[in-house]
Design a protein around this motif. Structure first.
Motif, PDB file in Angstrom:
ATOM      1  N   THR A   9       7.319  17.427  21.142  1.00  0.00           N
ATOM      2  CA  THR A   9       7.022  18.185  20.188  1.00  0.00           C
ATOM      3  C   THR A   9       7.454  19.186  20.403  1.00  0.00           C
ATOM      4  O   THR A   9       6.391  19.757  21.347  1.00  0.00           O
ATOM      5  CB  THR A   9       6.597  17.620  19.485  1.00  0.00           C
ATOM      6  N   PRO A  10       8.231  20.425  20.650  1.00  0.00           N
ATOM      7  CA  PRO A  10       8.056  21.712  20.475  1.00  0.00           C
ATOM      8  C   PRO A  10       7.106  22.253  20.193  1.00  0.00           C
ATOM      9  O   PRO A  10       6.676  22.245  18.806  1.00  0.00           O
ATOM     10  CB  PRO A  10       9.673  22.444  20.205  1.00  0.00           C
ATOM     11  N   ASN A  11       6.123  23.108  20.821  1.00  0.00           N
ATOM     12  CA  ASN A  11       5.266  23.792  20.374  1.00  0.00           C
ATOM     13  C   ASN A  11       5.140  25.397  20.611  1.00  0.00           C
ATOM     14  O   ASN A  11       4.209  26.387  21.920  1.00  0.00           O
ATOM     15  CB  ASN A  11       4.172  23.285  21.559  1.00  0.00           C
ATOM     16  N   VAL A  12       6.171  25.687  20.716  1.00  0.00           N
ATOM     17  CA  VAL A  12       6.978  27.375  20.511  1.00  0.00           C
ATOM     18  C   VAL A  12       6.780  28.444  18.878  1.00  0.00           C
ATOM     19  O   VAL A  12       6.817  27.672  18.192  1.00  0.00           O
ATOM     20  CB  VAL A  12       7.650  28.285  21.083  1.00  0.00           C
ATOM     21  N   ASP A  13       6.828  29.324  18.749  1.00  0.00           N
ATOM     22  CA  ASP A  13       6.677  29.989  17.954  1.00  0.00           C
ATOM     23  C   ASP A  13       7.988  30.363  17.311  1.00  0.00           C
ATOM     24  O   ASP A  13       8.741  31.925  18.329  1.00  0.00           O
ATOM     25  CB  ASP A  13       6.058  31.486  17.466  1.00  0.00           C
ATOM     26  N   ALA A  14       9.022  29.158  16.710  1.00  0.00           N
ATOM     27  CA  ALA A  14      10.238  30.258  17.551  1.00  0.00           C
ATOM     28  C   ALA A  14      11.529  31.252  16.115  1.00  0.00           C
ATOM     29  O   ALA A  14      11.780  32.123  16.971  1.00  0.00           O
ATOM     30  CB  ALA A  14      11.191  28.448  16.227  1.00  0.00           C
ATOM     31  N   GLY A  15      10.064  31.235  15.180  1.00  0.00           N
ATOM     32  CA  GLY A  15      10.733  32.424  14.734  1.00  0.00           C
ATOM     33  C   GLY A  15      10.501  34.035  15.010  1.00  0.00           C
ATOM     34  O   GLY A  15      11.066  34.670  15.431  1.00  0.00           O
ATOM     35  N   THR A  16       9.663  33.522  16.190  1.00  0.00           N
ATOM     36  CA  THR A  16       9.080  35.428  17.388  1.00  0.00           C
ATOM     37  C   THR A  16      10.671  35.334  18.246  1.00  0.00           C
ATOM     38  O   THR A  16      10.818  36.326  19.010  1.00  0.00           O
ATOM     39  CB  THR A  16       7.785  34.826  17.373  1.00  0.00           C
ATOM     40  N   LEU A  17      10.480  34.075  18.352  1.00  0.00           N
ATOM     41  CA  LEU A  17      11.322  33.904  20.011  1.00  0.00           C
ATOM     42  C   LEU A  17      13.090  34.007  19.669  1.00  0.00           C
ATOM     43  O   LEU A  17      13.513  33.863  20.478  1.00  0.00           O
ATOM     44  CB  LEU A  17      10.925  32.218  21.044  1.00  0.00           C
ATOM     45  N   LEU A  18      12.872  33.524  18.885  1.00  0.00           N
ATOM     46  CA  LEU A  18      14.566  33.379  18.505  1.00  0.00           C
ATOM     47  C   LEU A  18      14.481  33.253  16.382  1.00  0.00           C
ATOM     48  O   LEU A  18      15.218  31.684  16.020  1.00  0.00           O
ATOM     49  CB  LEU A  18      15.651  32.165  19.535  1.00  0.00           C
ATOM     50  N   ALA A  19      14.367  33.968  15.443  1.00  0.00           N
ATOM     51  CA  ALA A  19      14.389  34.241  14.346  1.00  0.00           C
ATOM     52  C   ALA A  19      15.968  33.337  13.891  1.00  0.00           C
ATOM     53  O   ALA A  19      16.922  33.954  14.572  1.00  0.00           O
ATOM     54  CB  ALA A  19      14.274  34.827  14.090  1.00  0.00           C
ATOM     55  N   GLY A  20      15.843  31.933  13.190  1.00  0.00           N
ATOM     56  CA  GLY A  20      16.736  31.232  12.525  1.00  0.00           C
ATOM     57  C   GLY A  20      17.412  30.044  13.713  1.00  0.00           C
ATOM     58  O   GLY A  20      17.971  29.852  13.172  1.00  0.00           O
ATOM     59  N   ALA A  21      16.792  29.828  14.387  1.00  0.00           N
ATOM     60  CA  ALA A  21      17.487  28.916  15.236  1.00  0.00           C
ATOM     61  C   ALA A  21      17.314  27.947  14.761  1.00  0.00           C
ATOM     62  O   ALA A  21      16.478  26.940  13.699  1.00  0.00           O
ATOM     63  CB  ALA A  21      16.164  28.761  16.865  1.00  0.00           C
ATOM     64  N   GLN A  22      18.625  27.225  14.772  1.00  0.00           N
ATOM     65  CA  GLN A  22      18.812  26.100  14.059  1.00  0.00           C
ATOM     66  C   GLN A  22      18.414  24.619  15.167  1.00  0.00           C
ATOM     67  O   GLN A  22      18.777  23.164  14.451  1.00  0.00           O
ATOM     68  CB  GLN A  22      20.164  25.476  13.780  1.00  0.00           C
ATOM     69  N   PHE A  23      18.345  25.151  16.441  1.00  0.00           N
ATOM     70  CA  PHE A  23      18.187  23.495  17.864  1.00  0.00           C
ATOM     71  C   PHE A  23      17.040  23.688  18.329  1.00  0.00           C
ATOM     72  O   PHE A  23      17.395  25.269  19.027  1.00  0.00           O
ATOM     73  CB  PHE A  23      19.061  22.973  18.467  1.00  0.00           C
ATOM     74  N   VAL A  24      15.932  23.193  17.949  1.00  0.00           N
ATOM     75  CA  VAL A  24      14.864  23.303  19.541  1.00  0.00           C
ATOM     76  C   VAL A  24      14.297  22.188  19.734  1.00  0.00           C
ATOM     77  O   VAL A  24      14.605  21.058  18.665  1.00  0.00           O
ATOM     78  CB  VAL A  24      13.139  24.184  18.265  1.00  0.00           C
ATOM     79  N   ASP A  25      14.562  22.133  21.186  1.00  0.00           N
ATOM     80  CA  ASP A  25      13.979  20.818  21.631  1.00  0.00           C
ATOM     81  C   ASP A  25      12.640  21.357  22.956  1.00  0.00           C
ATOM     82  O   ASP A  25      12.907  22.096  23.532  1.00  0.00           O
ATOM     83  CB  ASP A  25      14.815  19.620  21.947  1.00  0.00           C
TER      84      ASP A  25
END
Length: 162
Positions: A9-25
């Motif tokens: 399970t991804p454990n990153v702050d997607a909003g900070t790294l790439l706001a609006g990311a639709q895909f994360v793995d």
């Protein structure tokens, strides 16, 4: 188990790294007693990968050129240099963030190195934000290859030779 790559399970702050990311793995490999920092882990993944990945990247570059998409090494200068075709955007010994923005999609690769009482591991997280139909189509086309490529690249963190 050391050297075994598994999806996590991804454990990153997607909003900070790439706001609006639709895909994360994310994928993780245990590295045992090996001591590597995030840059070295990323270099092992990217620069020492199997040759079939190099062939796929060359094919990708040929196929996307007519659409005006960025190819290996194109784009703005990277604040922390390049690792292979990836501009390094930020870096600490524990985390390296690479990627770039293009007109069809933006992506980030985050390489984290961590340890606890159970051992040491490297996690690679991919984030993608598409902008248009071309970006969504591109993402759909590369998805069958993505997991194979990342798993293979992650295996090189422990065994970096070709």
């Amino acid at each position: 188990m050391i050297g075994t790559v598994r999806e996590v399970t991804p454990n990153v702050d997607a909003g900070t790294l790439l706001a609006g990311a639709q895909f994360v793995d994310a994928f993780r490999v245990e590295i045992g007693a090996a001591t590597v920092n995030a840059r070295e882990a990323c270099m092992r993944m990217v620069l020492h990968g199997p040759r079939w990945i190099d062939v796929l990247i060359r094919l990708r570059n040929i196929l996307v050129t007519p659409f005006g998409l960025k190819t290996s090494g194109e784009g703005a200068p990277a604040p922390h240099g390049m690792i292979g075709l990836f501009p390094v955007l930020s870096e600490t010994p524990e985390r390296l963030v690479a990627g770039f923005n293009d007109h069809h999609l933006d992506f980030r690769i985050v390489v984290d190195v961590a340890c606890d009482a159970d051992g040491r591991w490297v996690t690679s997280t991919t984030l993608v934000r598409t902008h248009n139909l071309l970006g969504r189509t591109y993402l759909g086309l590369i998805m069958p290859f993505h997991k194979l490529v990342v798993r293979s690249m992650m295996g090189r963190v422990v065994a970096p030779t070709r």
